[in-house]
Structure formats: structure tokens, C-alpha cells
Motif scaffolding. Structure first.
Motif, PDB file in Angstrom:
ATOM      1  N   LEU A 161       0.763  -1.167   0.021  1.00 19.29           N
ATOM      2  CA  LEU A 161       0.116  -0.014  -0.150  1.00 19.29           C
ATOM      3  C   LEU A 161       0.912   1.335   0.124  1.00 19.29           C
ATOM      4  O   LEU A 161       0.606   2.393  -0.548  1.00 19.29           O
ATOM      5  N   GLU A 162       1.872   1.362   0.779  1.00 22.94           N
ATOM      6  CA  GLU A 162       2.949   2.333   0.601  1.00 22.94           C
ATOM      7  C   GLU A 162       3.432   2.580  -1.017  1.00 22.94           C
ATOM      8  O   GLU A 162       3.404   3.750  -1.197  1.00 22.94           O
ATOM      9  N   GLU A 163       3.793   1.555  -1.270  1.00 20.59           N
ATOM     10  CA  GLU A 163       4.407   1.443  -2.941  1.00 20.59           C
ATOM     11  C   GLU A 163       3.296   1.970  -3.834  1.00 20.59           C
ATOM     12  O   GLU A 163       3.457   2.968  -4.468  1.00 20.59           O
ATOM     13  N   THR A 164       2.121   1.607  -3.631  1.00 25.19           N
ATOM     14  CA  THR A 164       0.995   2.019  -4.431  1.00 25.19           C
ATOM     15  C   THR A 164       0.593   3.431  -4.142  1.00 25.19           C
ATOM     16  O   THR A 164       0.367   4.217  -5.139  1.00 25.19           O
ATOM     17  N   ALA A 165       0.596   3.957  -3.005  1.00 25.75           N
ATOM     18  CA  ALA A 165       0.448   5.400  -2.762  1.00 25.75           C
ATOM     19  C   ALA A 165       1.494   6.127  -3.338  1.00 25.75           C
ATOM     20  O   ALA A 165       1.170   7.142  -4.012  1.00 25.75           O
ATOM     21  N   GLY A 166       2.732   6.004  -3.274  1.00 22.06           N
ATOM     22  CA  GLY A 166       3.903   6.691  -4.072  1.00 22.06           C
ATOM     23  C   GLY A 166       3.403   6.538  -5.567  1.00 22.06           C
ATOM     24  O   GLY A 166       3.915   7.283  -6.215  1.00 22.06           O
ATOM     25  N   LEU A 167       3.179   5.515  -6.157  1.00 22.04           N
ATOM     26  CA  LEU A 167       2.862   5.502  -7.328  1.00 22.04           C
ATOM     27  C   LEU A 167       1.859   6.395  -7.930  1.00 22.04           C
ATOM     28  O   LEU A 167       2.082   7.029  -8.738  1.00 22.04           O
ATOM     29  N   TYR A 168       0.499   6.341  -7.232  1.00 20.27           N
ATOM     30  CA  TYR A 168      -0.336   7.264  -7.380  1.00 20.27           C
ATOM     31  C   TYR A 168       0.059   8.864  -7.309  1.00 20.27           C
ATOM     32  O   TYR A 168      -0.335   9.712  -8.049  1.00 20.27           O
ATOM     33  N   ARG A 169       0.935   9.044  -6.325  1.00 22.04           N
ATOM     34  CA  ARG A 169       1.308  10.567  -6.144  1.00 22.04           C
ATOM     35  C   ARG A 169       2.352  10.884  -7.231  1.00 22.04           C
ATOM     36  O   ARG A 169       2.161  11.975  -7.558  1.00 22.04           O
ATOM     37  N   ARG A 170       3.064   9.982  -7.765  1.00 21.27           N
ATOM     38  CA  ARG A 170       3.917  10.376  -8.993  1.00 21.27           C
ATOM     39  C   ARG A 170       2.792  10.528 -10.054  1.00 21.27           C
ATOM     40  O   ARG A 170       3.542  11.429 -10.871  1.00 21.27           O
ATOM     41  N   GLN A 171       2.003   9.820 -10.547  1.00 19.82           N
ATOM     42  CA  GLN A 171       1.103  10.008 -11.599  1.00 19.82           C
ATOM     43  C   GLN A 171       0.406  11.500 -11.541  1.00 19.82           C
ATOM     44  O   GLN A 171       0.295  11.690 -12.590  1.00 19.82           O
ATOM     45  N   LEU A 172       0.220  11.868 -10.306  1.00 22.64           N
ATOM     46  CA  LEU A 172      -0.601  13.119 -10.376  1.00 22.64           C
ATOM     47  C   LEU A 172       0.391  14.270 -10.733  1.00 22.64           C
ATOM     48  O   LEU A 172       0.126  15.298 -11.387  1.00 22.64           O
ATOM     49  N   ARG A 173       1.866  14.109 -10.621  1.00 23.50           N
ATOM     50  CA  ARG A 173       2.943  14.821 -11.316  1.00 23.50           C
ATOM     51  C   ARG A 173       3.210  14.623 -12.339  1.00 23.50           C
ATOM     52  O   ARG A 173       3.643  15.583 -13.458  1.00 23.50           O
ATOM     53  N   GLU A 174       3.253  13.294 -12.989  1.00 26.88           N
ATOM     54  CA  GLU A 174       3.849  12.939 -14.106  1.00 26.88           C
ATOM     55  C   GLU A 174       3.240  12.353 -15.229  1.00 26.88           C
ATOM     56  O   GLU A 174       3.502  12.595 -16.558  1.00 26.88           O
ATOM     57  N   HIS A 175       1.860  11.933 -15.184  1.00 22.92           N
ATOM     58  CA  HIS A 175       1.377  11.447 -16.104  1.00 22.92           C
ATOM     59  C   HIS A 175       0.665  12.230 -17.153  1.00 22.92           C
ATOM     60  O   HIS A 175       0.097  13.281 -16.588  1.00 22.92           O
ATOM     61  N   PRO A 176       0.552  11.979 -18.374  1.00 21.68           N
ATOM     62  CA  PRO A 176       0.144  12.993 -19.444  1.00 21.68           C
ATOM     63  C   PRO A 176      -1.260  13.608 -18.985  1.00 21.68           C
ATOM     64  O   PRO A 176      -1.622  14.517 -19.540  1.00 21.68           O
ATOM     65  N   ASP A 177      -2.117  12.525 -18.582  1.00 18.56           N
ATOM     66  CA  ASP A 177      -3.576  12.871 -18.297  1.00 18.56           C
ATOM     67  C   ASP A 177      -3.810  13.451 -17.009  1.00 18.56           C
ATOM     68  O   ASP A 177      -4.943  13.813 -16.517  1.00 18.56           O
ATOM     69  N   ALA A 178      -2.795  13.684 -16.060  1.00 18.54           N
ATOM     70  CA  ALA A 178      -3.059  14.248 -14.654  1.00 18.54           C
ATOM     71  C   ALA A 178      -3.310  15.824 -14.800  1.00 18.54           C
ATOM     72  O   ALA A 178      -3.993  16.117 -13.943  1.00 18.54           O
ATOM     73  N   ALA A 179      -3.470  16.583 -15.834  1.00 26.89           N
ATOM     74  CA  ALA A 179      -3.776  17.812 -15.763  1.00 26.89           C
ATOM     75  C   ALA A 179      -5.025  18.149 -15.351  1.00 26.89           C
ATOM     76  O   ALA A 179      -5.587  19.022 -14.649  1.00 26.89           O
ATOM     77  N   ARG A 180      -5.940  17.201 -15.727  1.00 25.21           N
ATOM     78  CA  ARG A 180      -7.333  17.135 -15.447  1.00 25.21           C
ATOM     79  C   ARG A 180      -7.643  17.049 -13.895  1.00 25.21           C
ATOM     80  O   ARG A 180      -8.379  17.702 -13.319  1.00 25.21           O
TER      81      ARG A 180
END
Length: 173
Positions: free
Chosen positions: A12-31
Motif C-alpha cells: 500500500l505504501e508503494e501504491t500510494a507513492g505510485l499514485y502520487r507520482r502519477q499526479l505529477r507525471e502522467h500525461p492525463d494528470a492535468a485534469r
């Protein structure tokens, strides 16, 4: 005595980190970032609460964190993957992710908020070996020092309500 919960906490800690990174890095995160800004939340408060983003698609988490069958089983146990008709897919897709933590600050579950009219508006992790909804208050980890100091607290309904109060300087929420 039940099974060792440490592998679930670690995953769960790893998953939380993955989701946090997506908010900064994923191409669709602007929404997602735009949604948080419209709700009046700063990047700083999003970081304090560890907010993240689950990208669109049925298998983002499965591909990124699924690894071997034992890890996939743990993701199913935590409710992050759904096992249906012999197929596995991500529970959270195209949502703002709110890590739900225990009193020590360890992620034990997640809440996902749709950014538009998608239903359900909120989707939460089901109960698991380490998450019992009736025993957890969202934001308690962030509020516990102020609650102890002021000897009182406020209970509000939603994740963003808690975060908005904290951002406004009312941190015993």
C-alpha cells in the motif's frame, strides 16, 4: 494470530507513492490537477495528504505493481485489484486518489474521487485485513498533534472538507 500484515502495508505504501507520482507525471494528470485547483487545494496541501491520481485504463496498477501472482493476490486482498470472471482489473481508474492512513500515517486503504459526472462519485477500498472502515477517521494522522494540544476536534464529512480546513489553518479536523 493471523498472517503477517507487513507485506500489505509495504504494498500500500508503494501504491500510494505510485499514485502520487502519477499526479505529477502522467500525461492525463492535468485534469486531476485542475480539479484540485478548482476545489481550492494547493500543491502543498496535496503533498501533506499524499494525494495522487489513478490514470485511465483497466490495468495501470496491475501492470505497474502487479509483478508476480503473490503481489497480485495482495492487491486483490487490499481491494486495489478486482478479480472477476477470471480477469483482474484496477478498482481505481481516472480518479483523484486519497490515501486513507492509520494513526501512524501508513496507507491502509484509498478513496477515489471522480472528477466529473462519473458514477459512483466516490469509490473506496473495501475492508481488508488491515482496513476496518469503522475504526478509521480520515485525516486523524495529520490532526492528532493539534487535537492533543487543543483537546478538541471537528468532524466533517468528506476528504476534501478535511483537507480544506487544514489548508485554512484549522488542523484539528
Amino acid at each position: 494470530r493471523g498472517p503477517d500484515p507487513r507485506p500489505l502495508f509495504d504494498l500500500l505504501e508503494e501504491t500510494a507513492g505510485l499514485y502520487r507520482r502519477q499526479l505529477r507525471e502522467h500525461p492525463d494528470a492535468a485534469r486531476a490537477v485542475d480539479y484540485l485547483k478548482r476545489r481550492g487545494l494547493s500543491g502543498e496541501i496535496a503533498a501533506v495528504f499524499g494525494l495522487g491520481y489513478a490514470p485511465p485504463g483497466w490495468d495501470f496498477l496491475l501492470r505497474r505493481a502487479g509483478g508476480d501472482p503473490a503481489r497480485q493476490e495482495r492487491l486483490v486482498t487490499c481491494g486495489l485489484l478486482i478479480d472477476q470472471d477470471g480477469k483482474r482489473y484496477d478498482r481505481f481508474r481516472e480518479r483523484i486518489i486519497f490515501p486513507i492512513t492509520d494513526i501512524s500515517g501508513r496507507p491502509i486503504a484509498f478513496g477515489g474521487r471522480a472528477m466529473g459526472d462519473e458514477q459512483p462519485k466516490y469509490l473506496n477500498s473495501p475492508e481488508s485485513d488491515i482496513y476496518h472502515k469503522s475504526k478509521v477517521l480520515y485525516g486523524l494522522y495529520q490532526a492528532k498533534q493539534t487535537i492533543a494540544k487543543e483537546d478538541n476536534c471537528y468532524l466533517v464529512e468528506g476528504y476534501t472538507d478535511v483537507i480544506q480546513f487544514h489548508q485554512s489553518g484549522i488542523t484539528n479536523v
